[in-house]
Design a protein around this motif. Structure first.
Motif, PDB file in Angstrom:
ATOM      1  N   GLU A  52       0.607  -1.249   0.026  1.00 30.58           N
ATOM      2  CA  GLU A  52       0.069  -0.031   0.009  1.00 30.58           C
ATOM      3  C   GLU A  52       0.762   1.300  -0.084  1.00 30.58           C
ATOM      4  N   PRO A  53       0.340   2.376  -0.921  1.00 30.83           N
ATOM      5  CA  PRO A  53       1.270   3.459  -0.802  1.00 30.83           C
ATOM      6  C   PRO A  53       0.893   4.182   0.290  1.00 30.83           C
ATOM      7  N   LEU A  54       1.934   5.032   1.026  1.00 36.93           N
ATOM      8  CA  LEU A  54       1.698   5.934   2.136  1.00 36.93           C
ATOM      9  C   LEU A  54       0.437   6.656   2.170  1.00 36.93           C
ATOM     10  N   SER A  55      -0.263   6.713   3.218  1.00 36.19           N
ATOM     11  CA  SER A  55      -1.541   7.700   3.414  1.00 36.19           C
ATOM     12  C   SER A  55      -1.229   8.683   4.410  1.00 36.19           C
ATOM     13  N   THR A  56      -1.786   9.771   4.084  1.00 33.41           N
ATOM     14  CA  THR A  56      -1.422  10.923   4.913  1.00 33.41           C
ATOM     15  C   THR A  56      -2.816  11.436   5.584  1.00 33.41           C
ATOM     16  N   LEU A  57      -2.514  12.178   6.497  1.00 34.61           N
ATOM     17  CA  LEU A  57      -3.909  12.615   7.398  1.00 34.61           C
ATOM     18  C   LEU A  57      -3.663  13.880   7.968  1.00 34.61           C
ATOM     19  N   ASP A  58      -4.565  14.987   7.626  1.00 37.24           N
ATOM     20  CA  ASP A  58      -4.588  16.378   8.239  1.00 37.24           C
ATOM     21  C   ASP A  58      -5.724  16.441   9.482  1.00 37.24           C
ATOM     22  N   ILE A  59      -5.108  16.621  10.540  1.00 40.93           N
ATOM     23  CA  ILE A  59      -6.079  16.699  11.731  1.00 40.93           C
ATOM     24  C   ILE A  59      -6.475  18.183  12.096  1.00 40.93           C
ATOM     25  N   THR A  60      -6.378  19.180  11.316  1.00 39.48           N
ATOM     26  CA  THR A  60      -6.583  20.512  11.512  1.00 39.48           C
ATOM     27  C   THR A  60      -8.016  20.603  11.989  1.00 39.48           C
ATOM     28  N   PHE A  61      -8.833  20.297  11.294  1.00 36.11           N
ATOM     29  CA  PHE A  61     -10.511  20.288  11.651  1.00 36.11           C
ATOM     30  C   PHE A  61     -10.998  19.531  12.671  1.00 36.11           C
ATOM     31  N   TYR A  62      -9.960  18.582  13.383  1.00 36.30           N
ATOM     32  CA  TYR A  62     -10.469  17.531  14.170  1.00 36.30           C
ATOM     33  C   TYR A  62      -9.793  17.792  15.736  1.00 36.30           C
ATOM     34  N   ARG A  63      -8.910  19.039  15.722  1.00 32.78           N
ATOM     35  CA  ARG A  63      -8.290  19.477  16.933  1.00 32.78           C
ATOM     36  C   ARG A  63      -9.272  19.909  17.966  1.00 32.78           C
ATOM     37  N   ASP A  64      -9.080  19.582  19.137  1.00 31.22           N
ATOM     38  CA  ASP A  64      -9.836  20.103  20.145  1.00 31.22           C
ATOM     39  C   ASP A  64      -9.719  21.720  20.428  1.00 31.22           C
ATOM     40  N   ASP A  65      -8.814  22.049  20.088  1.00 29.18           N
ATOM     41  CA  ASP A  65      -8.344  23.437  20.188  1.00 29.18           C
ATOM     42  C   ASP A  65      -8.623  24.454  18.895  1.00 29.18           C
ATOM     43  N   PHE A  66      -9.124  23.765  17.975  1.00 28.79           N
ATOM     44  CA  PHE A  66      -9.639  24.643  16.814  1.00 28.79           C
ATOM     45  C   PHE A  66     -10.189  25.925  17.021  1.00 28.79           C
ATOM     46  N   THR A  67     -11.202  26.016  17.690  1.00 31.53           N
ATOM     47  CA  THR A  67     -11.988  27.069  18.116  1.00 31.53           C
ATOM     48  C   THR A  67     -11.176  28.226  18.648  1.00 31.53           C
ATOM     49  N   LYS A  68      -9.951  27.802  19.478  1.00 29.45           N
ATOM     50  CA  LYS A  68      -9.068  28.772  20.170  1.00 29.45           C
ATOM     51  C   LYS A  68      -8.024  29.348  19.178  1.00 29.45           C
ATOM     52  N   ALA A  69      -7.652  27.952  18.472  1.00 30.84           N
ATOM     53  CA  ALA A  69      -6.378  28.531  17.634  1.00 30.84           C
ATOM     54  C   ALA A  69      -6.961  29.063  16.255  1.00 30.84           C
ATOM     55  N   GLY A  70      -8.060  28.956  15.839  1.00 26.25           N
ATOM     56  CA  GLY A  70      -8.376  29.480  14.566  1.00 26.25           C
ATOM     57  C   GLY A  70      -7.952  28.747  13.336  1.00 26.25           C
ATOM     58  N   LEU A  71      -8.470  28.937  12.090  1.00 28.24           N
ATOM     59  CA  LEU A  71      -8.025  28.183  11.020  1.00 28.24           C
ATOM     60  C   LEU A  71      -6.522  28.138  10.869  1.00 28.24           C
ATOM     61  N   ASN A  72      -6.063  27.208  10.804  1.00 28.32           N
ATOM     62  CA  ASN A  72      -4.407  27.032  10.460  1.00 28.32           C
ATOM     63  C   ASN A  72      -4.406  27.345   8.798  1.00 28.32           C
ATOM     64  N   PRO A  73      -3.707  28.274   8.462  1.00 29.19           N
ATOM     65  CA  PRO A  73      -3.475  28.815   7.175  1.00 29.19           C
ATOM     66  C   PRO A  73      -2.922  27.496   6.242  1.00 29.19           C
ATOM     67  N   LYS A  74      -2.134  26.664   6.908  1.00 33.10           N
ATOM     68  CA  LYS A  74      -1.628  25.531   6.015  1.00 33.10           C
ATOM     69  C   LYS A  74      -2.093  24.347   6.242  1.00 33.10           C
ATOM     70  N   VAL A  75      -3.376  24.184   5.441  1.00 34.77           N
ATOM     71  CA  VAL A  75      -4.146  22.656   5.616  1.00 34.77           C
ATOM     72  C   VAL A  75      -3.754  22.003   4.620  1.00 34.77           C
ATOM     73  N   ASN A  76      -3.224  20.699   4.846  1.00 30.85           N
ATOM     74  CA  ASN A  76      -2.947  19.677   4.075  1.00 30.85           C
ATOM     75  C   ASN A  76      -4.113  18.634   3.945  1.00 30.85           C
ATOM     76  N   GLN A  77      -3.848  17.862   2.613  1.00 35.15           N
ATOM     77  CA  GLN A  77      -4.895  16.907   2.392  1.00 35.15           C
ATOM     78  C   GLN A  77      -4.724  15.801   2.929  1.00 35.15           C
ATOM     79  N   THR A  78      -5.945  15.050   3.448  1.00 38.06           N
ATOM     80  CA  THR A  78      -5.984  13.688   3.906  1.00 38.06           C
ATOM     81  C   THR A  78      -6.288  12.843   2.836  1.00 38.06           C
ATOM     82  N   LEU A  79      -5.170  11.875   2.705  1.00 38.15           N
ATOM     83  CA  LEU A  79      -5.438  10.509   1.627  1.00 38.15           C
ATOM     84  C   LEU A  79      -5.519   9.193   2.261  1.00 38.15           C
ATOM     85  N   LEU A  80      -6.714   8.731   2.461  1.00 41.76           N
ATOM     86  CA  LEU A  80      -6.705   7.394   3.022  1.00 41.76           C
ATOM     87  C   LEU A  80      -7.555   6.459   2.109  1.00 41.76           C
TER      88      LEU A  80
END
Length: 165
Positions: A52-80
């Motif tokens: 299997e090729p390497l899969s990647t995960l971006d957890i930006t929108f799953y963080r429990d501090d998302f509302t405190k930290a705001g939108l991370n300007p560098k959002v990567n792609q989740t590939l599963l």
């Protein structure tokens, strides 16, 4: 403090190979958490019995501090791929509080129910706030409250301990 990145990666690769053999895990899906976990996972792929090729995960929108930290300007792609009933090896660079891993597992389960999740961490800082423990650990570190591990890469992949004050 000087860290030996190659030694930690070699330890992880050896542990991971043995773990897969002992647990009879074949064709697992290796998932790196952006961005350091992806870099570490790339280094470990040859130790894993998978095509299997390497899969990647971006957890930006799953963080429990998302509302405190705001939108991370560098959002990567989740590939599963389809992960239903598949073995997943989740890889990250540093385990500190456990919150990143909690967020990553939440996202993984949004893609289906894996047969198992094996957690592989390059550096475990032992400062867990959640009951999360790694199965594979490159190195355990004890840092003071004003120090953090910083992985840069991917080419060259380097690690340092930085002061946060």
């Amino acid at each position: 403090m000087t860290l030996d990145l190659n030694k930690a990666l070699a330890s992880m690769a050896s542990q991971l190979s043995t773990y897969c053999e002992t647990h009879q895990i074949e064709e697992p899906i290796v998932v790196g958490i952006h961005s350091g976990g992806v870099w570490v996972a790339e280094q470990l792929m040859s130790a894993v019995p998978t095509s299997e090729p390497l899969s990647t995960l971006d957890i930006t929108f799953y963080r429990d501090d998302f509302t405190k930290a705001g939108l991370n300007p560098k959002v990567n792609q989740t590939l599963l791929p389809a992960i239903e009933d598949r073995h997943v090896i989740l890889v990250d660079d540093v385990l500190m509080s456990g919150r990143t891993i909690r967020a990553a597992m939440n996202e993984v389960f949004d893609f289906g129910r894996p047969a198992s999740i094996t957690l592989a961490i390059l550096y475990d800082l032992g400062q867990h706030e959640l009951p999360i423990a790694a199965d594979i650990i490159g190195e355990r570190l004890t840092l003071n409250t004003h120090q953090r591990v910083k992985l840069t890469g991917p080419n060259p992949l380097q690690v340092s301990v930085i002061e946060t004050r």
